[in-house]
Design a protein around this motif. Sequence first.
Motif, PDB file in Angstrom:
ATOM      1  N   ILE A 182      47.443  35.140  50.115  1.00  0.00           N
ATOM      2  CA  ILE A 182      48.053  35.599  48.861  1.00  0.00           C
ATOM      3  C   ILE A 182      46.952  36.097  47.936  1.00  0.00           C
ATOM      4  CG2 ILE A 182      49.409  34.963  46.823  1.00  0.00           C
ATOM      5  CD1 ILE A 182      50.807  32.866  48.531  1.00  0.00           C
ATOM      6  N   THR A 183      47.170  37.277  47.387  1.00  0.00           N
ATOM      7  CA  THR A 183      46.282  37.855  46.388  1.00  0.00           C
ATOM      8  C   THR A 183      47.052  37.880  45.061  1.00  0.00           C
ATOM      9  OG1 THR A 183      47.023  40.133  46.722  1.00  0.00           O
ATOM     10  CG2 THR A 183      45.250  39.330  48.172  1.00  0.00           C
ATOM     11  N   GLU A 184      46.394  38.335  44.008  1.00  0.00           N
ATOM     12  CA  GLU A 184      47.101  38.393  42.725  1.00  0.00           C
ATOM     13  C   GLU A 184      48.327  39.298  42.808  1.00  0.00           C
ATOM     14  OE1 GLU A 184      46.237  38.924  37.994  1.00  0.00           O
ATOM     15  OE2 GLU A 184      45.523  40.494  39.336  1.00  0.00           O
ATOM     16  N   GLU A 185      48.266  40.340  43.617  1.00  0.00           N
ATOM     17  CA  GLU A 185      49.422  41.224  43.755  1.00  0.00           C
ATOM     18  C   GLU A 185      50.647  40.443  44.233  1.00  0.00           C
ATOM     19  OE1 GLU A 185      45.907  43.981  43.940  1.00  0.00           O
ATOM     20  OE2 GLU A 185      46.356  41.950  44.575  1.00  0.00           O
ATOM     21  N   GLY A 186      50.455  39.520  45.150  1.00  0.00           N
ATOM     22  CA  GLY A 186      51.556  38.681  45.629  1.00  0.00           C
ATOM     23  C   GLY A 186      51.963  37.638  44.617  1.00  0.00           C
ATOM     24  N   LEU A 187      50.995  37.094  43.918  1.00  0.00           N
ATOM     25  CA  LEU A 187      51.285  36.071  42.906  1.00  0.00           C
ATOM     26  C   LEU A 187      52.113  36.642  41.761  1.00  0.00           C
ATOM     27  CD1 LEU A 187      50.840  33.144  42.029  1.00  0.00           C
ATOM     28  CD2 LEU A 187      48.698  33.880  40.952  1.00  0.00           C
ATOM     29  N   ARG A 188      51.877  37.902  41.422  1.00  0.00           N
ATOM     30  CA  ARG A 188      52.622  38.541  40.319  1.00  0.00           C
ATOM     31  C   ARG A 188      54.131  38.524  40.550  1.00  0.00           C
ATOM     32  NH1 ARG A 188      49.092  43.680  40.431  1.00  0.00           N
ATOM     33  NH2 ARG A 188      47.181  42.869  39.514  1.00  0.00           N
ATOM     34  N   GLU A 189      54.547  38.420  41.800  1.00  0.00           N
ATOM     35  CA  GLU A 189      55.972  38.423  42.118  1.00  0.00           C
ATOM     36  C   GLU A 189      56.629  37.062  41.899  1.00  0.00           C
ATOM     37  OE1 GLU A 189      56.380  40.019  46.057  1.00  0.00           O
ATOM     38  OE2 GLU A 189      55.103  41.746  45.569  1.00  0.00           O
TER      39      GLU A 189
END
Length: 158
Positions: free
Chosen positions: A72-79
Amino acid sequence: MEFRFLLNGKAVTVNAAPEQMLINVLRNFFHIASVRRGCEGGLCGICSVLVDGVPIQSCLVPMFRTPGADIITEEGLREKREYKDLLAAFAEADYHPCDYCRPSTMLIAYSILERTLEPKEAEILDAFSGKSCSCTDPEKIVKAIRSAGRIIKGHLRA
């Protein structure tokens, strides 16, 4: 060599050299901008991602260690709703990580709160011990993460 893993909840496959570092694969093959380049020696923590829920420095992880991993990267966490809760808690605590290290800070904070919504100060400081940036204020980080835990706990009760 072909590597398969989950990236931000989606199954992906990539052809890469086994010794190629995860940071390079995430940035070059998947165009993940939140994984920042820092010291590239595991000292600053700016390239941190979550691998199977654990924050790791992607500049130290060769691809041969990633098959089947859940990354998980921040892009995934944003969801996730918790991302907004973390942002609100950081603002409430007057903690504003710089744009360069915000992604890794958010991922580390999220990983702490996945384990417990009432983390002890020592747990928080230990999780951030490998992260180095001039914006890293230990007192504000502790306050922000504890605040986020309360916000998330409130959502769970609602």
